[in-house]
Design an enzyme around this catalytic site. Sequence first.
Site, PDB file in Angstrom:
ATOM      1  NE  ARG A 174      -3.720  -2.383   0.065  1.00 40.30           N
ATOM      2  CZ  ARG A 174      -3.451  -3.523  -0.570  1.00 40.30           C
ATOM      3  NH1 ARG A 174      -2.362  -3.631  -1.309  1.00 40.30           N
ATOM      4  NH2 ARG A 174      -4.276  -4.551  -0.499  1.00 40.30           N
ATOM      5  CB  SER A 225      -9.027  -0.442   4.274  1.00 37.25           C
ATOM      6  OG  SER A 225      -9.664  -1.556   3.683  1.00 37.25           O
ATOM      7  CD  GLU A 295      -5.166   0.629   3.044  1.00 38.49           C
ATOM      8  OE1 GLU A 295      -6.006   0.583   2.127  1.00 38.49           O
ATOM      9  OE2 GLU A 295      -4.744  -0.385   3.629  1.00 38.49           O
TER      10      GLU A 295
END
Length: 301
Positions: A174, A225, A295
């Site tokens: 990510r 998320s 995130e």
Amino acid sequence: MEAIVSELQTLNIGKVKQNEPLLNHTTIKIGGPADLFVEPSSIDNLKKVMGVIGKNRVQWRAIGRGSNLLVSDKGIEGVVIKLGQGLDHLHINETEITVGGGYSLVSLATSISKKGMTGLEFASGIPGSVGGAVYMNAGAHGSDISKILTKAHILFADGSMEWLTNEEMEFSYRTSILQKKRPGIVLEAIFNLEMGDRAAIVSQMQKNKDYRKETQPWNFPCAGSIFRNPLPNYAGKLIEDAGLKGFSIGGAKISEMHGNFIVNAGNATAKDVLSLIQHVKETIFNLYGVKMETEVEIIGR
């Protein structure tokens, strides 16, 4: 700022608005105003915007479709550049595709699947732009952007533009080089796909979409998320085990469907969400000794 507005309008670069509420441009429907909001109608016009920004030495940042983003209630100082219409081009050369940073990732995955190309099935339910997906190496179902990207056309903070290869993007879970090491935004991406069985590809795409609908709260405004998975643990499982599903602060609530989603259950503010994030971090650390990292990107004043 008035002088900048006047100059941009004279250059006819696309949409130019002052004090534009960013809740209109984020999937969680939260965010104060941008001093100046610009949506360039082409890469050439984006270059002109950057020229004006550089000459006037004002702060700027770029956004895509506003997923994975939490904007402060006080908004963003300076210029917000939205990569949308005008940077949503698509060119297909056999199994190599060149796509603009403003193109919807879901729309791209759907379009490509119908042509019998495989490699983008994982993206069938990721509600962001191509630019944002490359920026954060978006992924799901065991794959991610790093598996298919050949190179990306990047606009850097100093206004320069450069093509970076997959290796130069320094992808990891990510993340990419663009978040901290070399801040920049993705104007275009080139993906290398393969031909496959069209029926099997479409079927897998549908399975991925159905899975998201069954397990994630897309019926509420949310940012995707909230936390990175603290591997080998999973953020959603830790939050669920801690009994935090359904817990709310103000209008922000931890989804009852999936613990790693915070939804806007009604007039939530960024302050509500940040307070909820902090509560989750403290609870999980106290219970399990695990440090949770966000995130979602948190920006603004």
